[in-house]
Every structure is written in C-alpha cells, then in structure tokens.
Design a protein around this motif. Structure first.
Motif, mmCIF file in Angstrom:
data_model
loop_
_atom_site.group_PDB
_atom_site.id
_atom_site.type_symbol
_atom_site.label_atom_id
_atom_site.label_comp_id
_atom_site.label_asym_id
_atom_site.label_seq_id
_atom_site.Cartn_x
_atom_site.Cartn_y
_atom_site.Cartn_z
ATOM 1 N N GLY A 81 0.793 -1.225 0.000
ATOM 2 C CA GLY A 81 0.000 0.000 0.000
ATOM 3 C C GLY A 81 0.822 1.269 0.000
ATOM 4 O O GLY A 81 0.375 2.311 -0.502
ATOM 5 N N PHE A 82 2.041 1.202 0.551
ATOM 6 C CA PHE A 82 2.785 2.435 0.763
ATOM 7 C C PHE A 82 4.199 2.459 0.162
ATOM 8 O O PHE A 82 4.640 3.503 -0.292
ATOM 9 C CB PHE A 82 2.839 2.746 2.262
ATOM 10 C CG PHE A 82 1.469 2.905 2.844
ATOM 11 C CD1 PHE A 82 0.774 4.096 2.711
ATOM 12 C CD2 PHE A 82 0.835 1.847 3.474
ATOM 13 C CE1 PHE A 82 -0.507 4.244 3.211
ATOM 14 C CE2 PHE A 82 -0.448 1.984 3.985
ATOM 15 C CZ PHE A 82 -1.125 3.192 3.850
ATOM 16 N N LEU A 83 4.892 1.337 0.124
ATOM 17 C CA LEU A 83 6.242 1.343 -0.430
ATOM 18 C C LEU A 83 6.248 1.130 -1.948
ATOM 19 O O LEU A 83 6.904 1.873 -2.680
ATOM 20 C CB LEU A 83 7.120 0.282 0.241
ATOM 21 C CG LEU A 83 7.861 0.718 1.506
ATOM 22 C CD1 LEU A 83 6.914 1.199 2.581
ATOM 23 C CD2 LEU A 83 8.730 -0.392 2.028
ATOM 24 N N VAL A 84 5.523 0.146 -2.423
ATOM 25 C CA VAL A 84 5.535 -0.205 -3.845
ATOM 26 C C VAL A 84 5.096 0.954 -4.749
ATOM 27 O O VAL A 84 5.721 1.167 -5.796
ATOM 28 C CB VAL A 84 4.705 -1.487 -4.108
ATOM 29 C CG1 VAL A 84 4.516 -1.723 -5.596
ATOM 30 C CG2 VAL A 84 5.385 -2.692 -3.464
ATOM 31 N N PRO A 85 4.078 1.745 -4.403
ATOM 32 C CA PRO A 85 3.669 2.807 -5.333
ATOM 33 C C PRO A 85 4.781 3.798 -5.693
ATOM 34 O O PRO A 85 4.779 4.367 -6.779
ATOM 35 C CB PRO A 85 2.527 3.510 -4.589
ATOM 36 C CG PRO A 85 1.974 2.479 -3.682
ATOM 37 C CD PRO A 85 3.163 1.647 -3.257
ATOM 38 N N TYR A 86 5.723 4.006 -4.787
ATOM 39 C CA TYR A 86 6.813 4.954 -5.045
ATOM 40 C C TYR A 86 8.163 4.257 -5.265
ATOM 41 O O TYR A 86 9.193 4.918 -5.290
ATOM 42 C CB TYR A 86 6.925 5.958 -3.893
ATOM 43 C CG TYR A 86 5.783 6.935 -3.877
ATOM 44 C CD1 TYR A 86 5.732 7.979 -4.801
ATOM 45 C CD2 TYR A 86 4.743 6.806 -2.967
ATOM 46 C CE1 TYR A 86 4.682 8.882 -4.805
ATOM 47 C CE2 TYR A 86 3.684 7.710 -2.963
ATOM 48 C CZ TYR A 86 3.664 8.742 -3.882
ATOM 49 O OH TYR A 86 2.621 9.634 -3.894
ATOM 50 N N HIS A 87 8.148 2.951 -5.393
ATOM 51 C CA HIS A 87 9.366 2.146 -5.540
ATOM 52 C C HIS A 87 10.317 2.321 -4.370
ATOM 53 O O HIS A 87 11.534 2.240 -4.525
ATOM 54 C CB HIS A 87 10.068 2.437 -6.854
ATOM 55 C CG HIS A 87 9.378 1.840 -8.025
ATOM 56 N ND1 HIS A 87 9.941 1.808 -9.265
ATOM 57 C CD2 HIS A 87 8.179 1.240 -8.167
ATOM 58 C CE1 HIS A 87 9.108 1.227 -10.109
ATOM 59 N NE2 HIS A 87 8.038 0.876 -9.456
ATOM 60 N N LEU A 88 9.748 2.567 -3.181
ATOM 61 C CA LEU A 88 10.549 2.627 -1.967
ATOM 62 C C LEU A 88 10.954 1.211 -1.607
ATOM 63 O O LEU A 88 10.287 0.251 -1.987
ATOM 64 C CB LEU A 88 9.748 3.246 -0.820
ATOM 65 C CG LEU A 88 9.297 4.688 -1.020
ATOM 66 C CD1 LEU A 88 8.370 5.109 0.112
ATOM 67 C CD2 LEU A 88 10.487 5.622 -1.110
ATOM 68 N N ILE A 89 12.041 1.093 -0.881
ATOM 69 C CA ILE A 89 12.431 -0.237 -0.452
ATOM 70 C C ILE A 89 12.606 -0.270 1.053
ATOM 71 O O ILE A 89 12.870 0.742 1.700
ATOM 72 C CB ILE A 89 13.716 -0.743 -1.155
ATOM 73 C CG1 ILE A 89 14.912 0.135 -0.851
ATOM 74 C CG2 ILE A 89 13.499 -0.882 -2.626
ATOM 75 C CD1 ILE A 89 16.227 -0.476 -1.315
ATOM 76 N N ASP A 90 12.422 -1.421 1.575
ATOM 77 C CA ASP A 90 12.766 -1.743 2.945
ATOM 78 C C ASP A 90 14.172 -2.304 2.838
ATOM 79 O O ASP A 90 14.715 -2.454 1.753
ATOM 80 C CB ASP A 90 11.768 -2.795 3.462
ATOM 81 C CG ASP A 90 11.914 -3.081 4.946
ATOM 82 O OD1 ASP A 90 12.803 -2.491 5.587
ATOM 83 O OD2 ASP A 90 11.141 -3.905 5.470
ATOM 84 N N GLY A 91 14.759 -2.626 3.909
ATOM 85 C CA GLY A 91 16.075 -3.239 3.844
ATOM 86 C C GLY A 91 15.941 -4.744 3.838
ATOM 87 O O GLY A 91 14.860 -5.298 3.686
ATOM 88 N N GLY A 92 17.045 -5.385 3.992
ATOM 89 C CA GLY A 92 17.076 -6.821 4.157
ATOM 90 C C GLY A 92 16.535 -7.595 2.975
ATOM 91 O O GLY A 92 16.564 -7.138 1.840
ATOM 92 N N VAL A 93 16.050 -8.771 3.279
ATOM 93 C CA VAL A 93 15.543 -9.672 2.248
ATOM 94 C C VAL A 93 14.331 -9.061 1.547
ATOM 95 O O VAL A 93 14.194 -9.180 0.327
ATOM 96 C CB VAL A 93 15.212 -11.057 2.854
ATOM 97 C CG1 VAL A 93 14.530 -11.946 1.847
ATOM 98 C CG2 VAL A 93 16.484 -11.717 3.374
#
Length: 185
Positions: free
Chosen positions: A17-29
C-alpha cells in the motif's frame, strides 16, 4: 499464531500500500525482493521466500528454536505480500506520507511478531542471531542491515528514493523497538 497472522498482514499492507507505489524499499531480504520486483517483475513474496532459504537452513542446523518460531511468519508474510499486491493502487498520498505510514505499519507488524518470539524470517532472523550473540538491540541491528542494503540500491533507484527509503527504515526501526518489548504491568 495470531501475532504471526496480524504481523504478516500488516507487513503486506505496508509494503504494497505504501512502499511499492513509489518504488521505496525496505532493507534486508524484503528490500532485495522489492528491487527484484521493480526491475524484473517477480512477485515480492515469492522472491523473499527464495532469498530466505539460506537463513532458514542455518537456523535449522544451529538455532532450531528460531527456525520453528519463524517459518510460519516467513510463509504467511510471503503469502500476504503477494496476495495484497493490488493495494499498490489503493492509496493516493505523497511519497513522504507513504514513507512514514508504510514504515509505521511495517514496524508494527515486525514488532508484534518479535514481541511474541517469532519473525517474518529474512533479516529479522539474521538480526535475531546477531542480537543474541552480541547483546546489541535487535532494532539497531535491523536498521544497520537495512541501511547497508538500501545503500547498495542507491545506484539503481536514485537519491530521492534512497532518502525516502532511509526514512522508512528509521520509522520501521523505531516502531519495532517500541513494539517488541512486552509492557510490564
């Protein structure tokens, strides 16, 4: 089991809902799985599952308790990440809001699972191993690992995405740290 289901669901919501729309990434795997998703189109949850196999092999051999306490989280988080992928079109908010809200929701999910001695696998599992052997707070370990991974991605995604992803990771770390410790009555 309720913590695993709710935590995995929250992670799936936060990612899609929140990371994918802006191509944001989390860390790790999860971050690596998101990069694979953005550039190769593979499903994020399935990529996360495949990338986590080496950590789970290690856990099976050396930390069987972590293996058993995290395998359900990995499977459900992977499932919810792919099942909730339509959420990428559900919210229309700014990148700053997405970064903050997504980070908080993911941090709630991870923190809830860690509070009940489980995780979504991936680097949460790696962070548990490092934290256990070094007595460094698990949230700090997660922030360091996540920062290393998104730093490697700065060349692929650009500085703007890198900076907002850093903000997301800090929020995830703070919320995880607050959530993981059971309250004393």
């Amino acid at each position: 089991m309720v913590a695993v289901i709710v935590g995995s669901f929250l992670i799936g919501i936060g990612i899609n809902g929140f990371l994918v729309p802006y191509h944001l990434i989390d860390g790790g795997v999860i971050g690596i799985a998101l990069i694979i998703h953005y550039f190769l189109g593979f499903q994020t949850g399935l990529s996360m599952l495949v990338l986590s196999i080496p950590l789970f092999i290690y856990a099976w051999h050396y930390e069987r308790h972590f293996f058993y306490s995290s395998i359900h989280g990995l499977l459900l988080t992977s499932l919810f990440m792919d099942w909730l992928s339509p959420l990428k079109k559900a919210f229309s908010i700014s990148i700053l809001s997405s970064s903050l809200i997504g980070g908080a929701i993911i941090g709630l999910g991870i923190g809830l699972m860690l509070r009940y001695e489980t995780s979504s696998g991936g680097t949460d599992l790696l962070a548990k191993f490092i934290s256990k052997s070094s007595s460094i707070d698990i949230a700090i370990v997660i922030i360091v690992i996540d920062t290393l991974i998104i730093t490697a991605a700065v060349f692929i995604l650009g500085m703007r995405i890198f900076l907002f992803s850093c903000l997301t990771i800090v929020v995830i770390g703070i919320v995880t740290s607050v959530m993981k410790v059971p309250k004393k009555i």
